[in-house]
Design a protein around this motif. Sequence first.
Motif, PDB file in Angstrom:
ATOM      1  N   LEU A 117       0.826  -1.203   0.000  1.00 48.64           N
ATOM      2  CA  LEU A 117       0.000   0.000   0.000  1.00 48.64           C
ATOM      3  C   LEU A 117       0.866   1.261   0.000  1.00 48.64           C
ATOM      4  O   LEU A 117       0.622   2.213  -0.746  1.00 48.64           O
ATOM      5  N   ALA A 136       0.918   4.338  -2.695  1.00 49.60           N
ATOM      6  CA  ALA A 136       0.840   5.751  -2.324  1.00 49.60           C
ATOM      7  C   ALA A 136       2.068   6.490  -2.830  1.00 49.60           C
ATOM      8  O   ALA A 136       1.973   7.634  -3.314  1.00 49.60           O
ATOM      9  N   TYR A 141      -8.374   9.092  -7.295  1.00 46.04           N
ATOM     10  CA  TYR A 141      -8.145   8.948  -5.853  1.00 46.04           C
ATOM     11  C   TYR A 141      -8.991   7.810  -5.280  1.00 46.04           C
ATOM     12  O   TYR A 141      -8.476   6.897  -4.608  1.00 46.04           O
ATOM     13  N   ALA A 142     -10.298   7.847  -5.612  1.00 43.93           N
ATOM     14  CA  ALA A 142     -11.188   6.803  -5.093  1.00 43.93           C
ATOM     15  C   ALA A 142     -10.752   5.420  -5.593  1.00 43.93           C
ATOM     16  O   ALA A 142     -10.730   4.428  -4.846  1.00 43.93           O
ATOM     17  N   THR A 144      -7.782   4.469  -6.449  1.00 42.52           N
ATOM     18  CA  THR A 144      -6.577   4.038  -5.730  1.00 42.52           C
ATOM     19  C   THR A 144      -6.949   3.455  -4.370  1.00 42.52           C
ATOM     20  O   THR A 144      -6.451   2.389  -3.969  1.00 42.52           O
ATOM     21  N   TRP A 145      -7.810   4.142  -3.655  1.00 42.39           N
ATOM     22  CA  TRP A 145      -8.282   3.599  -2.382  1.00 42.39           C
ATOM     23  C   TRP A 145      -8.900   2.207  -2.567  1.00 42.39           C
ATOM     24  O   TRP A 145      -8.673   1.294  -1.777  1.00 42.39           O
ATOM     25  N   MET A 172      -6.207  -0.283  -3.048  1.00 39.36           N
ATOM     26  CA  MET A 172      -5.488  -0.522  -1.792  1.00 39.36           C
ATOM     27  C   MET A 172      -6.316  -1.373  -0.832  1.00 39.36           C
ATOM     28  O   MET A 172      -5.810  -2.320  -0.217  1.00 39.36           O
ATOM     29  N   LEU A 173      -7.594  -1.087  -0.743  1.00 38.74           N
ATOM     30  CA  LEU A 173      -8.439  -1.907   0.138  1.00 38.74           C
ATOM     31  C   LEU A 173      -8.514  -3.343  -0.360  1.00 38.74           C
ATOM     32  O   LEU A 173      -8.498  -4.293   0.419  1.00 38.74           O
ATOM     33  N   VAL A 181      -0.361   8.426   1.701  1.00 41.06           N
ATOM     34  CA  VAL A 181      -1.641   8.628   1.002  1.00 41.06           C
ATOM     35  C   VAL A 181      -1.872  10.117   0.750  1.00 41.06           C
ATOM     36  O   VAL A 181      -2.204  10.531  -0.365  1.00 41.06           O
ATOM     37  N   TYR A 182      -1.616  10.934   1.788  1.00 37.28           N
ATOM     38  CA  TYR A 182      -1.883  12.358   1.589  1.00 37.28           C
ATOM     39  C   TYR A 182      -0.719  13.073   0.929  1.00 37.28           C
ATOM     40  O   TYR A 182      -0.747  14.293   0.762  1.00 37.28           O
ATOM     41  N   MET A 237      -8.707  15.354  -4.413  1.00 40.29           N
ATOM     42  CA  MET A 237      -8.584  14.723  -3.097  1.00 40.29           C
ATOM     43  C   MET A 237      -9.209  15.662  -2.088  1.00 40.29           C
ATOM     44  O   MET A 237      -8.546  16.548  -1.536  1.00 40.29           O
TER      45      MET A 237
END
Lengths: 385, 385, 385, 385, 385
Positions: free
Chosen positions: A329, A333, A352-353, A355-356, A359-360, E335-336, E343
């Motif tokens: 993860l 990032a 962005y979404a 990528t999340w 990662m999940l 992530v950030y 974002m």
Amino acid sequence: MTQSSLSPEVLLRQSLASEEEEEEEDYFDYFYDEPGSEPGTLSIEPDAQPSKIVLIDYSQDHAVRKSDLTPNALRPYLGTNTVSWMDIQGLGSEEVLKQVGEIFKLHPLLLEDIVNVPQRAKIEDYNDHIMLIAHRVRPNREEDGFESEQVSFVLGKRYLLTFQEGELSDCFDPVRDRIRSNQGKVCQEGADYLVYLLLDMLIDEYFPLLEDYEERIESLEDTIIRNPSSQLMEEIYNIRRELLALRRLIWPLRHVMNVLLRDTNSLISSDARIYFRDCYDHIIQVLDIIEAYRELASSLMEVYMTSMSNKMNEVMKFLTVISTIFIPLTFIAGVYGMNFEYMPELKSRWGYAGTWGVMLAIAGGSLIFFWRRGWLQPSYSIKDD
Amino acid sequence: MTQSSLSPEVLLRQSLASEEEEEEEDYFDYFYDEPGSEPGTLSIEPDAQPSKIVLIDYSQDHAVRKSDLTPNALRPYLGTNTVSWMDIQGLGSEEVLKQVGEIFKLHPLLLEDIVNVPQRAKIEDYNDHIMLIAHRVRPNREEDGFESEQVSFVLGKRYLLTFQEGELSDCFDPVRDRIRSNQGKVCQEGADYLVYLLLDMLIDEYFPLLEDYEERIESLEDTIIRNPSSQLMEEIYNIRRELLALRRLIWPLRHVMNVLLRDTNSLISSDARIYFRDCYDHIIQVLDIIEAYRELASSLMEVYMTSMSNKMNEVMKFLTVISTIFIPLTFIAGVYGMNFEYMPELKSRWGYAGTWGVMLAIAGGSLIFFWRRGWLQPSYSIKDD
Amino acid sequence: MTQSSLSPEVLLRQSLASEEEEEEEDYFDYFYDEPGSEPGTLSIEPDAQPSKIVLIDYSQDHAVRKSDLTPNALRPYLGTNTVSWMDIQGLGSEEVLKQVGEIFKLHPLLLEDIVNVPQRAKIEDYNDHIMLIAHRVRPNREEDGFESEQVSFVLGKRYLLTFQEGELSDCFDPVRDRIRSNQGKVCQEGADYLVYLLLDMLIDEYFPLLEDYEERIESLEDTIIRNPSSQLMEEIYNIRRELLALRRLIWPLRHVMNVLLRDTNSLISSDARIYFRDCYDHIIQVLDIIEAYRELASSLMEVYMTSMSNKMNEVMKFLTVISTIFIPLTFIAGVYGMNFEYMPELKSRWGYAGTWGVMLAIAGGSLIFFWRRGWLQPSYSIKDD
Amino acid sequence: MTQSSLSPEVLLRQSLASEEEEEEEDYFDYFYDEPGSEPGTLSIEPDAQPSKIVLIDYSQDHAVRKSDLTPNALRPYLGTNTVSWMDIQGLGSEEVLKQVGEIFKLHPLLLEDIVNVPQRAKIEDYNDHIMLIAHRVRPNREEDGFESEQVSFVLGKRYLLTFQEGELSDCFDPVRDRIRSNQGKVCQEGADYLVYLLLDMLIDEYFPLLEDYEERIESLEDTIIRNPSSQLMEEIYNIRRELLALRRLIWPLRHVMNVLLRDTNSLISSDARIYFRDCYDHIIQVLDIIEAYRELASSLMEVYMTSMSNKMNEVMKFLTVISTIFIPLTFIAGVYGMNFEYMPELKSRWGYAGTWGVMLAIAGGSLIFFWRRGWLQPSYSIKDD
Amino acid sequence: MTQSSLSPEVLLRQSLASEEEEEEEDYFDYFYDEPGSEPGTLSIEPDAQPSKIVLIDYSQDHAVRKSDLTPNALRPYLGTNTVSWMDIQGLGSEEVLKQVGEIFKLHPLLLEDIVNVPQRAKIEDYNDHIMLIAHRVRPNREEDGFESEQVSFVLGKRYLLTFQEGELSDCFDPVRDRIRSNQGKVCQEGADYLVYLLLDMLIDEYFPLLEDYEERIESLEDTIIRNPSSQLMEEIYNIRRELLALRRLIWPLRHVMNVLLRDTNSLISSDARIYFRDCYDHIIQVLDIIEAYRELASSLMEVYMTSMSNKMNEVMKFLTVISTIFIPLTFIAGVYGMNFEYMPELKSRWGYAGTWGVMLAIAGGSLIFFWRRGWLQPSYSIKDD
């Protein structure tokens, strides 16, 4: 480092440590002569108890107790028809001991074995008397472990000499009481039966001590698998050490009893031999238990080592699970943290979404993978709490 | 912590634990006198079964069974020509036991050995009778492990006294049935043959117990290599402990039989000696199996430790593979996440794609490297499910 | 889980597993009576081979072979001057075995030992005949390991009874051929020489089996240091188990031969004793080899464990090298990825190149450090391929 | 895989490997008959050396040496008053060996033991001659390890037969020279003294071999703690294996000498027994050294395992130190790499420098922490260099 | 590598190392003849001390001491009624030794055993004299360990020959002083009592040495659990090695004393036997202590291994704790740090603070989790300091 610069606390701890060490030394010591000294020399330790003499003279119908006698006061009891038991408590008065030796015509080496403690348990036949050396044990009062003391017997014709170091409390009082109140068989029998009674008491003192060890081993069994701390390891080592020491005390006594049973010296009547057979059985039982505990303690050490391995495995699995989940993860990032000018995903509305989401999915996949391999349930979880 | 503040669940668990402990204690206990007590004292445990007497009197052509007799009712059977077998079940009635001792003129130490259980197996020859102590075993009903009980024999001229603790169910019933229905050789033979029959039954009870251990060891063998959990370790330790305890019960019996075979006491006829030889063979077989299982259990412990090592190796390899693949990639992503003003690659049209290419090449190269070292195939993959 | 819901494949695997288990059980079994059963009961296993009788009657100048005889047909051969060898193959026909027992006046316990297999090797002298129990072994055909079978001998005056289980092929044919073709000394000698010949054959069968173990151990030696997989561990455990079982078969035979050599029963001539001495030597050699292999197998286990440790060390070193090189670099990249407004290096023309320079220097320095510590050369690289 | 497709290098390595294996096999072999073969069969190995006979006939005042004799040429030397020593070198000529057997009336089993090598060391008394089997050893020339060869003696009245395999160089020449030059006591003594001389030479050959092992163990001791590579583990295993093999050669010889010393056969004079006592002492010394080396090798294995653990610990500590220092720093750098709009530190003039300050403080703190825990000094640093 | 290119420091270290090695060699050496040499050859080591002869001739009322005698000067003391003790110090003068051999009619093998040191302790009875070989020990002065030296006795009728190697200082002076000042019993007794006195001195020298070992073991016990460094492992190995060597010296002496006690040679009077019994007891005590220390040292090795495991566990737990806390935080920071255009959190006023909040919550949660698992308290923290 100079001693004087230490804080009082440290000094206290050191003195305690050295005291403890001295205690430990005892387990494996034997007395030895200064090389080059004359055989038969008595060496009185400076802190030995002064010698007191307690006499009990008894026959089937009377029993007299006298204490604090001088050696010469024992002479009249030699050659009588009554049984005379002279108990010398404390080995600190050289003069007294030498006089006793002269009165009873003891060989210099015999007297040396009695006085220069500790010696190995043994029996020696000097024709008109038999010397026998054994050891008492008692659980140590302040800490785990035990204390031991040499008890020596010289059995002659209708008399018995016993020698105690006197550090531990006198253990022969119950027998003295029994003689004076004419309880049991003791007054009908000779000095050989008295030896049996006293030896039997000595050996019976081993059993409660062994029960202490049983408890220590059992409490180790219960905690060692769940929580293998290094205190436990030290405890196992100490138990092994002390059982080894205990075995050394009692082991030669087996041979002593064997000689006593087979010997043909007329000082031991054949009636008494039946009783000594009982004594022999008890020694065998003590040895038997010691051996069993030694094996258990040695198995426990293996269990401990394996338990440690188990624990380490748990730790490693935990680290691996955490690392394996987060390392990919963090990499992802990192990728989208790069500053390339042309990175189409960055502009995307759903980048962005998405990528999340990826990662999940990776984290979830890893968890399922680990769950199926069984890494998420610690092997001793049920009992761990 | 006061006991009362504990939840019922915890209390239940504690009581179970203490019960279990008590069970465990039994394996390595011997009876011992309170140090200082008079030899020959009978010590009746408070929870001992009250003593019942069952008599069977038989000769070649008759067999009578009487139960719940008083000791005095046994007197008429002394000195007859028939064989009288008195079975005392339960060691809880001091009066009954003392009367039996008087009627059969038993030495106080003999009676003490019979009553103050458990003792080590032994044989003692008192000229007109022979005492023999052995132990029964039975698999524990509620949990793994076994229960044992002392059985004592006093063989006299045409009579046999047996003493059972009475905790386990009476095991001598099949023999009683055989006598009463006049089956087999038992009615043609003397009391010595009866001793053989009963001893043989005792020893035959060890074999099914040993088969339990065989099954436990085998089920361990099957699972230990694939899945070395800490329950297995505990199980191995318990098996070793129990086999050690079992060995201690039967080991001295070997010596007992040896004495019986070589002894010249006329209470054992030379015909009976052939049968005792058979008994001796069975004891040797039991010991032989116990030793083999002990060696296997000890090998299993080693297998367990190695298996743990194997598992840890797998975990480490997994962690290393994951880390080695992603750590360099994360570094590369970090490099292009730097904010230097002059970084020509960042402006390049193909910078991003090229970086991905490099990263995939590194990941692929690592995988090939690990595959060739064999780190990607777990060593026990085929069997692991 | 109900059995029926399993796929055929799983069922097949289970049945194979259980078959294997049964095979394994054999190694450590002894026959035992149901506790409470009458001594001397024959217990015929349901799958035992039916009994066949093969007779060879020979003297110096003739030799007759008859097979498939009834027990009663053996009567005429008792009491003749020729040597009669009756070989009973298969222990499944109770009637036949009982008749043989009656004809040759065998003690019930003797017959029980012969029929209720397996028993421990032993010798028993019944004055007019001697019973001897030994075991054959044969490498297992389908898998590693071995099969064993009890062979019993009853040697009487000018006759020999042998009992084979009949599961393994008849091994005595070469001797029969030699007798019928009057080869060698066998026809000039009595039944005692025949016992020697047959025993010698039994023992010679152990040697090729031991050679199999030697090969298994040697192939382990070669692979265990390089590639310690868990299959190898299982193999070592199995070898130890089987050698333990093998030792249990042959160990009591040593005692048997010793008795045979020292015994004074006239059924064994002093000439034959020279031959039995040879037999004894071979048994010692077998035991000697087994002990050596057991020691080797036990050393191999240690080598295995150490080898595992070695491997783990390699893995850890690899992980450490990779981590140590990249972790500082990633840190540096992270530093220059920070978004502080005032970071002079970022503006510098040579900042980026300089950072690369520092990073390469760190990586190179680490590599040199590891190379000097020897972590870059795996300890078994030369042989690892 | 077809053999032909392999490169020459691989083939060479394979052939070396198989050669080595063959060498290894020797250590634990005994000769055994094909099961079912006639006892007393001589089995000549195809690569055995052809048999040569060397005779030395001597008395107090003369000594004759003849070589390459036929067996029949030995007949005149039987029954003379001189001592005749016939040395048969090589066991390849069946005819010669059989003729020797006939001339000296050797029992077929005796001849079998001499010819079918290797056998266990033993002594057998055939009344008019005594057979004795022993083994020579010699360090292996090409690699570590040793070679051994059986030497058999048949001692008769005023003659001695010796049989050597002939693979190793003849070791008896110094004795022959001594006889021919009439040096020492040998010519004044009988054939029994000659046996002593030759046996003593055999046993003296063990000492230089053992010195080789001492050197190998010592060089291991020096390197194993610092650098536990897997070659060392293999070396320890080999040493243990070879000492085990060596012990098997010499162990039964102890019993042989014991028999020789206690035997009452008149072929050994009581004068010679003083010499054999010397021989016995040397055997005990050899065994004593072997046992000590075996214990040392076994301790070394433990040292090796612990040393491995030590090394792994070092590696782990290193990884932990590096990780622990940089992981928090990388985290801090990551924090200020975040792109939040509102992050006041980023705007601060001293943000960057302050962050560096914090990071250096953390790194320094970690280093101090590790230094105080002692993780920065490797435990074997002083010697590691 | 040429020796000459080494720095002086390295050379010094090498020479020390080789010296140390030589020292170590001594422990397990026995003297052996060059294979093929004539039995009875004296081999004088080049660095042996030249032989000096010291004579003490004494009876009940006189005592003469003469030193630096020639062998021939001893002749007048043979056959007198006084006791003559000839002490030969140093085994370097072949001529002197041979003359002594001739004068006292010593068997060549006897002289060989005395001169060709070291030999195993032994006793040999040559009818008119008895040879006895024993060993002295002394703690090594420069380093740990001990030095040993052979002392040989030849006891004849009213004379005693002793042979010392002379490397260690003469240990018999106290006895000589006692004789000359006519102290103790020695002047009233014969040469056999003198043997006892000297042997007793030899054996008493073992005790202070054993006390050194006790101290070394105890100091190991104290440090090994807390700080298992590899020096300690080396120390344990050395202790085991030296105790093994010590046991080899004294073990055969037990047998020697046994023979002496049971022997019927008239050179030992029955009075002296009481004294030798005392000697025997001391040997048993020495052996007993050595065995106990060997067991302790072997337990210590296990404790060491487990202690290492413990330490590694600590290290792993530390790494895991640090990694587990920071890895997720670094991921969040990563992530950030991504550069996606959309974002929403980045724009938020409380994004940065909220992220810090989440990160602190994760770190705190991890710490609580670890604290509850007990990973934050090192298992040996209390004592570690």
